[in-house]
Design an enzyme around this catalytic site. Structure first.
Site, short mmCIF file in Angstrom:
data_model
loop_
_atom_site.label_atom_id
_atom_site.label_comp_id
_atom_site.label_asym_id
_atom_site.label_seq_id
_atom_site.Cartn_x
_atom_site.Cartn_y
_atom_site.Cartn_z
N LYS A 1 1.32 5.95 -11.89
CA LYS A 1 0.86 5.78 -10.50
C LYS A 1 1.50 6.77 -9.51
O LYS A 1 0.87 7.16 -8.53
CB LYS A 1 1.14 4.35 -10.01
CG LYS A 1 0.24 3.30 -10.64
CD LYS A 1 0.48 1.94 -10.01
CE LYS A 1 -0.31 0.87 -10.73
NZ LYS A 1 -0.27 -0.42 -10.03
N ASP B 1 -3.90 -1.51 -4.58
CA ASP B 1 -3.00 -2.63 -4.92
C ASP B 1 -2.55 -3.37 -3.65
O ASP B 1 -2.59 -4.60 -3.60
CB ASP B 1 -1.75 -2.11 -5.64
CG ASP B 1 -2.04 -1.68 -7.07
OD1 ASP B 1 -2.91 -2.30 -7.71
OD2 ASP B 1 -1.38 -0.74 -7.55
#
Ligand code: ATR
Length: 278
Positions: free
Chosen positions: A66, A102
Site C-alpha cells: 500500500k 480504506d
C-alpha cells in the site's frame, strides 16, 4: 471486451475481494472479472507495469504494497497521498491513479451505526490502518479523538504530521481508562484480539458510557473479546465486515461509476467467515 480488475498482495490467498467484486459484476450484469494476484515485494514494479501493459481497468492493493506502490503510480489522489497509502488504483488511458478507500470506507461503515459529527472518540492504534481511519474520521465535523497506542510516540507523531493538535491528543492506557465514561465512540484498529489471539483485548471496558458505540476493524473472529464485552454492557457494536464492504464498494464506484449493493457484500463476507447475517 471483458474488463479485468484485481488485487495485488502478499499473502493474498485468504482475500475475500474476488468473492464480493465478482458477485457485484454478476449482479449488475457487467462483463468484468476480478482476480487475486500474489505479488512478492521485489516484483511490485514489474507487476504494476504488467497491469498497465495488459490494460487492466483497475486494481486493489493490499499488504505489503500500500505504501511502496505510491512512487510507481502516475498520479495519487491528495487524500491518499496524505494518508501515505493507496489501496485502489484506477487505470485510464494508460495512466494509473491511486486512491485510498480504506479511510472513507471506514467512515461510511461507522455512519451505518452512528452519526459521526460532534462525537468524542477513543481510537486504539496508530499503525497503517489507524492512519487512514484517523485522517478520514477527523475530516468529519466536530470530531475529537484521544489516540491510545502501545507505542505512544507513534500516536504523537501521527497527530503532529496531520496537524490535528486542536482535536486530537495521545493518551496513556491509564488516561484512556479514566476517560472511558466520556467516549461516545471507541474505534479499535489494531490486531489485538484477532485470530488466533482471541483472548486478547486492548482495553478494559468496565466504565463504558451507556449507549457507547464500539467498532472493531477485525472481522476474524466476527466478534472479538472487546466487542463481546461491549455488547454485554449494552453498547452498539460493529465488527470489521462493514468497513471491508464499504472500502470495496467505494473502489468499485471509482472503477465503474456503478454503486454496488453493499449489504449483499456484507452478507457474502459474513457467510464466508462462518457467521450468520440478518
Ligand atoms: P496495520 O497496518 O494493520 O495497522 P501496523 O501498521 O503494523 O499494522 O500497526 C499495528 C497496530 O497494532 C499498531 O498500533 C500496534 O502498536 P505499536 O505501534 O505499539 O506497534 C498495534 N499492536 C499490534 N500488536 C499489539 C499488541 N500486542 N498490543 C498492543 N498493540 C498492538
Amino acid at each position: 471486451m471483458k474488463k479485468l480488475y484485481g488485487v495485488i498482495g502478499c499473502p493474498i490467498q485468504q482475500t475475500m475481494s474476488p468473492l464480493i467484486h465478482n458477485d457485484a459484476f454478476l449482479h449488475l450484469g457487467m462483463d468484468a472479472l476480478y482476480h487475486a494476484f500474489h505479488v512478492e515485494p521485489g516484483d511490485l514494479e514489474d507487476a504494476v507495469k504488467g497491469m498497465k501493459a495488459l490494460g487492466v481497468s483497475g486494481f486493489n492493493v493490499t499488504i505489503p504494497h500500500k505504501e511502496s506502490i505510491i512512487p510507481l503510480l502516475d498520479e495519487v489522489d491528495e487524500h491518499a497521498r496524505r494518508i501515505g497509502a493507496v489501496n485502489t488504483v484506477v487505470c485510464e488511458n494508460g495512466k494509473l491513479k491511486g486512491y485510498n478507500t480504506d479511510g472513507p470506507g471506514y467512515v461510511e461503515a461507522l455512519k451505518q451505526v452512528t452519526q459521526t459529527s460532534d462525537k468524542r472518540m477513543l481510537i486504539i492504534g496508530a499503525g497503517g490502518a489507524a492512519r487512514a481511519i484517523i485522517y478520514s474520521l477527523l475530516q468529519e465535523p466536530g470530531v475529537t479523538a484521544d489516540i491510545l497506542n502501545r507505542t505512544p510516540e507513534k500516536a504523537i507523531s501521527l497527530i503532529e504530521e496531520f496537524s490535528f493538535h486542536d482535536r486530537c491528543r495521545a493518551v496513556t492506557m491509564e488516561e484512556a481508562v479514566r476517560s472511558l465514561p466520556t467516549y461516545d465512540v471507541i474505534v479499535q484498529t489494531t490486531s489485538v484480539g484477532m485470530h488466533p489471539h482471541v483472548e486478547e483485548t486492548p482495553i478494559p471496558l468496565s466504565t463504558l458510557k451507556k449507549n457507547a458505540v464500539v467498532s472493531d476493524i477485525i472481522y476474524n473472529p466476527l466478534e472479538t473479546r472487546l466487542l463481546n464485552e461491549a455488547r454485554l454492557k449494552g453498547a452498539v457494536v460493529q465488527n470489521g465486515v462493514q468497513m471491508f464492504a464499504y472500502q470495496a464498494a467505494l473502489a468499485f464506484q471509482q472503477w465503474t461509476g456503478n454503486v454496488p449493493d453493499v449489504e449483499r457484500m456484507e452478507t457474502l463476507v459474513t457467510e464466508r467467515l462462518g457467521g450468520t447475517s440478518c
